[in-house]
Scaffold this motif. Structure first.
Motif, short mmCIF file in Angstrom:
data_model
loop_
_atom_site.label_atom_id
_atom_site.label_comp_id
_atom_site.label_asym_id
_atom_site.label_seq_id
_atom_site.Cartn_x
_atom_site.Cartn_y
_atom_site.Cartn_z
N THR A 5 -30.95 -23.72 9.33
CA THR A 5 -31.74 -23.15 7.60
C THR A 5 -31.41 -23.06 7.13
O THR A 5 -29.90 -22.12 7.72
CB THR A 5 -32.56 -22.24 8.86
N ALA A 6 -31.81 -22.67 6.15
CA ALA A 6 -30.85 -22.49 4.29
C ALA A 6 -31.75 -21.93 3.40
O ALA A 6 -32.40 -22.14 3.69
CB ALA A 6 -30.13 -23.89 4.28
N GLY A 7 -30.80 -21.21 2.57
CA GLY A 7 -31.50 -20.37 1.82
C GLY A 7 -30.96 -21.06 0.44
O GLY A 7 -29.04 -20.99 0.44
N ILE A 8 -31.43 -21.49 -0.78
CA ILE A 8 -30.67 -22.24 -2.10
C ILE A 8 -31.22 -21.39 -2.82
O ILE A 8 -32.70 -21.57 -3.43
CB ILE A 8 -30.98 -23.82 -2.21
N ASP A 9 -30.50 -20.81 -4.06
CA ASP A 9 -30.82 -20.30 -5.12
C ASP A 9 -30.23 -21.36 -5.90
O ASP A 9 -28.82 -21.23 -7.02
CB ASP A 9 -29.80 -18.74 -5.40
N ALA A 10 -31.21 -21.79 -6.96
CA ALA A 10 -30.61 -22.54 -8.25
C ALA A 10 -31.12 -21.97 -9.20
O ALA A 10 -32.08 -22.40 -9.78
CB ALA A 10 -31.27 -23.86 -8.29
N GLY A 11 -29.46 -21.34 -9.74
CA GLY A 11 -29.98 -20.57 -10.99
C GLY A 11 -29.22 -21.55 -12.39
O GLY A 11 -29.15 -22.49 -12.68
N LYS A 16 -25.81 -20.79 -5.44
CA LYS A 16 -25.68 -21.45 -4.93
C LYS A 16 -26.44 -21.20 -3.14
O LYS A 16 -27.83 -21.39 -2.89
CB LYS A 16 -25.71 -19.16 -4.60
N ILE A 17 -25.77 -21.54 -2.26
CA ILE A 17 -26.25 -21.72 -0.48
C ILE A 17 -26.25 -20.78 0.76
O ILE A 17 -24.73 -20.89 0.50
CB ILE A 17 -26.32 -22.96 -0.13
N VAL A 18 -27.26 -20.34 0.79
CA VAL A 18 -26.78 -19.66 2.69
C VAL A 18 -27.23 -20.78 3.62
O VAL A 18 -28.69 -20.48 3.47
CB VAL A 18 -27.30 -18.54 2.52
N TYR A 19 -26.50 -20.61 4.58
CA TYR A 19 -27.17 -21.35 5.77
C TYR A 19 -26.10 -20.58 6.97
O TYR A 19 -25.56 -19.94 6.81
CB TYR A 19 -26.79 -22.79 5.80
N GLN A 20 -26.77 -21.10 8.06
CA GLN A 20 -26.37 -20.50 9.60
C GLN A 20 -26.28 -21.06 10.60
O GLN A 20 -27.00 -22.09 10.64
CB GLN A 20 -27.75 -18.99 10.07
N HIS A 26 -22.95 -18.74 6.47
CA HIS A 26 -22.16 -19.49 6.03
C HIS A 26 -22.64 -19.21 4.19
O HIS A 26 -23.54 -19.39 3.94
CB HIS A 26 -21.83 -20.53 5.75
N PHE A 27 -21.62 -19.28 3.15
CA PHE A 27 -22.01 -18.83 2.05
C PHE A 27 -21.30 -20.43 0.97
O PHE A 27 -20.07 -20.69 1.05
CB PHE A 27 -21.48 -17.70 1.59
N LYS A 28 -21.88 -20.97 0.58
CA LYS A 28 -21.27 -21.72 -0.80
C LYS A 28 -21.76 -22.10 -2.19
O LYS A 28 -22.65 -21.93 -2.36
CB LYS A 28 -21.35 -22.93 -0.32
N LYS A 29 -20.86 -22.12 -3.31
CA LYS A 29 -21.79 -22.06 -4.47
C LYS A 29 -20.81 -23.24 -5.26
O LYS A 29 -20.19 -23.46 -4.83
CB LYS A 29 -21.72 -20.85 -5.26
N PHE A 30 -21.96 -23.70 -6.06
CA PHE A 30 -21.03 -24.91 -6.80
C PHE A 30 -21.65 -24.49 -8.51
O PHE A 30 -23.32 -23.97 -8.67
CB PHE A 30 -21.76 -26.30 -6.52
N LYS A 255 -21.13 -9.76 -1.20
CA LYS A 255 -21.78 -10.69 -1.85
C LYS A 255 -22.81 -10.86 -1.99
O LYS A 255 -24.06 -11.59 -2.35
CB LYS A 255 -21.75 -11.59 -0.02
N GLY A 256 -22.91 -9.77 -3.26
CA GLY A 256 -24.18 -9.83 -3.68
C GLY A 256 -24.57 -11.04 -5.16
O GLY A 256 -25.95 -10.87 -5.13
N GLU A 257 -23.74 -11.82 -5.09
CA GLU A 257 -24.32 -12.84 -5.74
C GLU A 257 -25.26 -14.16 -5.02
O GLU A 257 -25.62 -14.94 -5.68
CB GLU A 257 -22.88 -13.92 -6.76
N TYR A 258 -24.89 -13.77 -3.91
CA TYR A 258 -26.29 -14.46 -2.91
C TYR A 258 -27.34 -13.74 -2.33
O TYR A 258 -27.82 -14.75 -1.68
CB TYR A 258 -25.02 -14.77 -1.96
N CYS A 259 -27.67 -12.92 -2.93
CA CYS A 259 -29.10 -12.54 -3.04
C CYS A 259 -30.16 -13.52 -2.76
O CYS A 259 -30.51 -12.80 -2.23
CB CYS A 259 -28.86 -10.97 -3.79
N GLY A 260 -29.76 -13.79 -3.98
CA GLY A 260 -31.05 -14.93 -4.22
C GLY A 260 -30.82 -15.65 -3.12
O GLY A 260 -32.11 -15.97 -2.07
N ALA A 261 -29.96 -16.00 -2.56
CA ALA A 261 -29.73 -17.21 -1.73
C ALA A 261 -30.78 -16.60 -0.03
O ALA A 261 -31.23 -17.38 0.82
CB ALA A 261 -28.62 -17.79 -1.73
N ILE A 262 -29.35 -15.68 0.01
CA ILE A 262 -30.92 -14.45 2.16
C ILE A 262 -31.71 -14.86 1.39
O ILE A 262 -32.05 -14.60 2.70
CB ILE A 262 -29.42 -13.87 1.35
#
Length: 268
Positions: A5-11, A16-20, A26-30, A255-262
């Motif tokens: 499962t993954a969550g994506i926050d496209a701003g 920003k991508i979060v997956y487990q 795991h956290f990743k941003k582009f 990890k506050g920048e990933y709140c949306g993706a989380i």
């Protein structure tokens, strides 16, 4: 094949991508300009995916890449992610608090238990720092701009309270700003000084709006999240100092920048 499962926050600026996987998050941003590369990377590391998406570009990503995905309202995802991180990072806070999300622009959310409401927004944020910073200097890269801002002296560009009162006793802290960029017409400042002044102006504006929202809604705790404070010590320090000066307790989430993706991930 195990489904991940993954969550994506496209701003507006970043995806920003979060997956487990195997019990680990795991956290990743582009950069949003590298969207194709970001999606290709995600599909490579997790070929079998179940995805939820949030953010301004969520629908476009759903249509182009993940037709079976779920769209999550951005503000809902942001606050859910903040709640999750407050617990995960063991940061205790009162039931009612403000979440200030400083991304390209800035949004304010009032959180009270399980309820959350967006109460305010401003165009002042990381996009302001990058865009105006690039106009004030020869630097285009965000991280290099933050380094310059940390090196500069805002007092060379800003008119401070002590500049007005000079030898007289000031009724308030003399190092506070009386007028942003008021000394800008002088030529003895550097690019670093200009960027320090810019960072200070953004911090002061966000703090002013935050303090007014906190007073109206009678809260004392402020949770700061968003990409604009990551790796930007001058902005982070300014926010913390001014908010503490006003008697507000400030919490920065690691990890506050990933709140949306989380928040999107949690809804999968």
């Amino acid at each position: 094949m195990q489904q991940i499962t993954a969550g994506i926050d496209a701003g507006g600026s970043l995806i920003k991508i979060v997956y487990q996987e195997n019990g680990r998050m795991h956290f990743k941003k582009f950069s949003i300009t590298k969207l194709d590369s970001a999606i290709s990377w995600l599909k490579m590391v997790a070929p079998s995916l179940k995805v939820s998406i949030t953010g301004g570009k969520a629908l476009a990503i759903q249509n182009s890449y993940f037709q079976d995905s779920t769209l999550i309202p951005e503000f809902q995802a942001t606050c859910e992610g903040a709640r999750f991180l407050l617990t995960k990072e063991n940061k205790s806070i009162e039931k009612s608090y403000l979440v200030v999300n400083i991304g390209t622009g800035t949004s304010w959310h009032l959180v009270n238990g399980d309820k959350a409401e967006r109460i305010l927004g401003s165009g002042m944020g990381g996009g302001t720092f990058t865009g105006l910073g690039s106009l004030l200097s020869q630097v285009q890269d965000y991280q290099l701009l933050t380094v310059l801002a940390e090196e500069g002296n805002k007092g060379i560009v800003d008119m401070l309270v002590k500049d007005i009162y000079e030898t007289a006793e000031s009724p308030i802290n003399g190092d506070l700003t009386a007028a942003n960029f008021a000394k800008g017409k002088k030529l003895n400042h550097t690019e670093a000084d200009l960027l320090a002044s810019l960072s200070n102006m953004i911090a002061e504006t966000i703090v002013l709006l935050t303090s007014q929202a906190a007073a109206i809604h009678q809260v004392k705790n402020v949770v700061i999240i968003g990409t604009a404070v990551i790796g930007n010590p001058s902005l982070k320090t300014g926010l913390e100092n001014y908010l503490n000066m006003l008697g507000l307790t400030t919490v920065f989430l690691e990890k506050g920048e990933y709140c949306g993706a989380i928040g999107a991930y949690l809804s999968v």
